[in-house]
Scaffold this active site. Structure first.
Site, PDB file in Angstrom:
ATOM      1  N   LYS A 195     -33.777   6.652  -3.597  1.00  0.00           N
ATOM      2  CA  LYS A 195     -34.043   5.677  -4.764  1.00  0.00           C
ATOM      3  C   LYS A 195     -35.476   6.010  -5.402  1.00  0.00           C
ATOM      4  O   LYS A 195     -35.318   6.031  -6.728  1.00  0.00           O
ATOM      5  CB  LYS A 195     -34.158   4.203  -3.991  1.00  0.00           C
ATOM      6  CG  LYS A 195     -34.815   3.289  -4.778  1.00  0.00           C
ATOM      7  CD  LYS A 195     -33.964   2.667  -5.975  1.00  0.00           C
ATOM      8  CE  LYS A 195     -34.551   1.986  -7.033  1.00  0.00           C
ATOM      9  NZ  LYS A 195     -33.749   1.093  -7.705  1.00  0.00           N
TER      10      LYS A 195
ATOM     11  N   CYS B  91     -39.877  -0.819 -12.078  1.00  0.00           N
ATOM     12  CA  CYS B  91     -39.192   0.595 -11.336  1.00  0.00           C
ATOM     13  C   CYS B  91     -39.808   1.639 -11.900  1.00  0.00           C
ATOM     14  O   CYS B  91     -40.606   2.447 -11.107  1.00  0.00           O
ATOM     15  CB  CYS B  91     -37.525   0.586 -11.742  1.00  0.00           C
ATOM     16  SG  CYS B  91     -36.885  -1.340 -11.409  1.00  0.00           S
TER      17      CYS B  91
HETATM   18  N1  SAJ Z   1     -38.211   4.671 -21.552  1.00  0.00           N
HETATM   19  C1  SAJ Z   1     -38.785   5.459 -22.331  1.00  0.00           C
HETATM   20  N2  SAJ Z   1     -37.807   6.504 -22.818  1.00  0.00           N
HETATM   21  C2  SAJ Z   1     -36.601   6.739 -22.323  1.00  0.00           C
HETATM   22  C3  SAJ Z   1     -36.098   5.889 -21.561  1.00  0.00           C
HETATM   23  C4  SAJ Z   1     -36.915   4.465 -20.971  1.00  0.00           C
HETATM   24  O1  SAJ Z   1     -39.844   5.361 -22.968  1.00  0.00           O
HETATM   25  O2  SAJ Z   1     -35.932   7.687 -22.751  1.00  0.00           O
HETATM   26  C5  SAJ Z   1     -39.067   3.460 -21.036  1.00  0.00           C
HETATM   27  C6  SAJ Z   1     -38.315   2.160 -21.444  1.00  0.00           C
HETATM   28  O3  SAJ Z   1     -38.535   1.783 -22.815  1.00  0.00           O
HETATM   29  C7  SAJ Z   1     -38.992   0.926 -20.405  1.00  0.00           C
HETATM   30  C8  SAJ Z   1     -39.107   2.293 -19.061  1.00  0.00           C
HETATM   31  O4  SAJ Z   1     -38.988   3.622 -19.558  1.00  0.00           O
HETATM   32  O5  SAJ Z   1     -40.124   0.775 -20.679  1.00  0.00           O
HETATM   33  C9  SAJ Z   1     -38.160   1.848 -18.079  1.00  0.00           C
HETATM   34  O6  SAJ Z   1     -36.666   1.891 -18.560  1.00  0.00           O
HETATM   35  P1  SAJ Z   1     -35.565   2.392 -18.212  1.00  0.00           P
HETATM   36  O7  SAJ Z   1     -34.227   1.889 -19.241  1.00  0.00           O
HETATM   37  O8  SAJ Z   1     -35.467   4.083 -18.074  1.00  0.00           O
HETATM   38  O9  SAJ Z   1     -35.413   1.956 -16.805  1.00  0.00           O
HETATM   39  P2  SAJ Z   1     -35.197   0.467 -15.877  1.00  0.00           P
HETATM   40  O10 SAJ Z   1     -36.884   0.496 -15.303  1.00  0.00           O
HETATM   41  O11 SAJ Z   1     -34.964  -0.560 -16.673  1.00  0.00           O
HETATM   42  O12 SAJ Z   1     -34.377   0.827 -14.630  1.00  0.00           O
HETATM   43  C10 SAJ Z   1     -34.562   2.018 -13.926  1.00  0.00           C
HETATM   44  C11 SAJ Z   1     -33.224   2.595 -13.726  1.00  0.00           C
HETATM   45  N3  SAJ Z   1     -33.337   3.784 -13.049  1.00  0.00           N
HETATM   46  C12 SAJ Z   1     -33.015   4.970 -13.608  1.00  0.00           C
HETATM   47  O13 SAJ Z   1     -32.103   5.286 -14.410  1.00  0.00           O
HETATM   48  C13 SAJ Z   1     -33.325   6.216 -12.433  1.00  0.00           C
HETATM   49  C14 SAJ Z   1     -32.294   1.820 -13.099  1.00  0.00           C
HETATM   50  O14 SAJ Z   1     -30.993   2.699 -12.789  1.00  0.00           O
HETATM   51  C15 SAJ Z   1     -32.850   1.461 -11.432  1.00  0.00           C
HETATM   52  O15 SAJ Z   1     -31.980   0.527 -11.039  1.00  0.00           O
HETATM   53  C16 SAJ Z   1     -34.094   0.404 -11.782  1.00  0.00           C
HETATM   54  O16 SAJ Z   1     -34.988   1.498 -12.568  1.00  0.00           O
HETATM   55  C17 SAJ Z   1     -34.503   0.019 -10.669  1.00  0.00           C
HETATM   56  O17 SAJ Z   1     -34.333  -1.095 -10.315  1.00  0.00           O
HETATM   57  O18 SAJ Z   1     -34.991   0.881  -9.952  1.00  0.00           O
END
Ligand code: SAJ
Length: 406
Positions: free
Chosen positions: A201, A255
């Site tokens: 995780k 996360c």
């Molecule tokens: N972000 C970027 N660039 C990207 C993708 C995201 O700057 O290309 C930013 C987003 O805007 C946000 C942050 O990162 O501020 C996190 O967003 P996210 O969409 O990457 O992830 P979370 O935190 O919403 O969800 C993550 C996911 N983990 C993965 O994809 C490995 C989700 O599957 C997990 O279930 C979740 O964390 C969790 O609960 O752990």
């Protein structure tokens, strides 16, 4: 019957999903107001398909209460905050939920921990609580770790379709819980041991944090050398084995911006790589603030109160502001004792910061420069309303001539 403990962003959809697939479910939360809202037939946050799922679960007989139930399966889905100074997990909610389960659970029950925990947390904090209550794990009671993987913004779909991990002390117990999750999960479910499940995780989220940090650093060097980072990433990603994520104004949510600390805490040899990535991501709101000042200067805007931040949530189409880059930017601005910028977010109806608007037109009317911090669908659908403004788009969502980017 399954007793789901903790009815937040993960526990609630999980409970609803089980109940709408024929499992008898009681959802328990210590928050009386939350339970009252659910019992009044209302969901507590916005998510595509959640209201429909809620209606199905009600038909399936789900119940909500503040009390722990006497039953044979418990799914613990409570928050795992971290101490912002030591960066270590604070397992107090998991421990207290497990203690409350111990007070009611019969012999033979299985306790499933869904909350994200740092590697080793279950051995260090959860097993002792169970043993102190006189249960022998594996004989009187079974322990499982089934970390969630769903992404806010697409939770209902991902709950149904994502592959899952089940960590258990024995294959038999793992298979039993796999069968429970198979009631709704169409993805592949891997059964492994608890430490491996804990590790996967935080490794998954750390991988994403490091990848985003790489994209953010690329954005900075491309700015320096006047190159288009989005074009570069797009072309690189056409390579069959490259998948660089997108740069942005920072990394929020509970996360990606937190879990890497859980991993590094126990494995300092990873610190060089991971800490640097976290530092890069954490520095993005200040990078954006500096760009705002540069762009204001270039356009002869001298009054910061004529600049508006679009988006307060940590990412698009969710109502969650935890660790939001916009809030971090506003905090930084306040630390410098500078006047607050105007803000607006269609998903945030309460007043959470000074100078917050609740209507897009009124917000746009009162600013000369718009900084797009979050790519909510609303802004994509109302892009023309930005014409005539100075636009700084940190998410590459606005397609108007003259738009400034990271
Ligand atoms: N972000 C970027 N660039 C990207 C993708 C995201 O700057 O290309 C930013 C987003 O805007 C946000 C942050 O990162 O501020 C996190 O967003 P996210 O969409 O990457 O992830 P979370 O935190 O919403 O969800 C993550 C996911 N983990 C993965 O994809 C490995 C989700 O599957 C997990 O279930 C979740 O964390 C969790 O609960 O752990």
């Amino acid at each position: 019957m399954v007793n789901v403990i903790g009815l937040g962003y993960i526990g609630l959809p999980t409970a609803l999903m089980l109940a709408s697939h024929g499992v008898e479910v009681v959802g328990t939360d210590y928050n009386k107001e939350l339970v009252a809202t659910l019992n009044a037939g209302k969901t507590t946050f916005k998510e595509d398909g959640l209201d429909e799922l809620f209606a199905d679960a009600l038909k399936g007989g789900i119940k909500f209460t503040n009390d722990y139930q006497v039953t044979d399966v418990y799914i613990v889905s409570v928050p795992t905050p971290y101490d912002s100074f030591s960066k270590k997990i604070d397992a107090k909610y998991v421990v207290s939920a497990v203690k409350s389960v111990m007070a009611v659970c019969p012999k033979g029950a299985t306790v499933v921990i869904e909350s994200t925990v740092s590697p080793g947390t279950i051995d260090k904090f959860v097993r002792p609580v169970i043993e102190e209550n006189g249960f022998v794990i594996g004989r009187d009671l079974n322990l499982v770790h089934a970390p969630e993987r769903i992404i806010p913004g697409n939770m209902v779909y991902e709950l149904l379709h994502n592959n899952r991990t089940i960590g258990a002390d024995s294959k038999e117990v793992g298979e039993k819980i796999k069968e429970l999750y198979s009631s709704f999960c169409l993805g592949e479910i891997v059964v492994t041991d608890i430490r491996t499940a804990e590790m996967t995780k935080v490794v998954e989220n750390t991988f994403r944090a490091v990848n985003i940090a790489f994209a953010n650093e690329l954005a900075k060097i491309c700015r320096q050398d006047d190159m288009d980072v989005y074009e570069i990433i797009k072309i690189c990603n056409m390579h069959p084995r490259v998948n660089i994520l997108q740069p942005g104004p920072g990394v929020g949510g509970h996360c990606i911006s937190v879990d890497p600390w859980f991993l590094v805490g126990d494995y300092p040899s990873l610190a060089l790589l991971t800490n640097q990535s976290m530092h890069i991501n954490d520095g993005m709101p200040d990078f954006v603030l500096n760009r705002i000042h540069e762009i204001m200067k270039e356009n002869g805007i001298t009054d910061i109160s004529r600049v508006g931040l679009y988006g307060l949530t940590y990412k698009e189409n969710v109502d969650d502001c935890r660790e939001s880059p916009t809030l971090q930017l506003l905090e930084s601005q306040a630390r410098h004792l500078a006047a607050p910028l105007k803000t607006y977010d269609p998903f945030i109806t309460d007043d959470i910061v000074p100078n917050q608007y609740h209507d897009l037109d009124a917000f746009l009317n009162d600013v000369d420069m718009v900084v797009v911090m979050v790519n909510h669908n609303e802004i994509k659908e109302n892009m023309q309303k930005l014409s005539g403004k100075v636009v700084f788009d940190t998410r590459k969502v606005v397609d108007l001539p003259g738009t400034y980017r990271l």
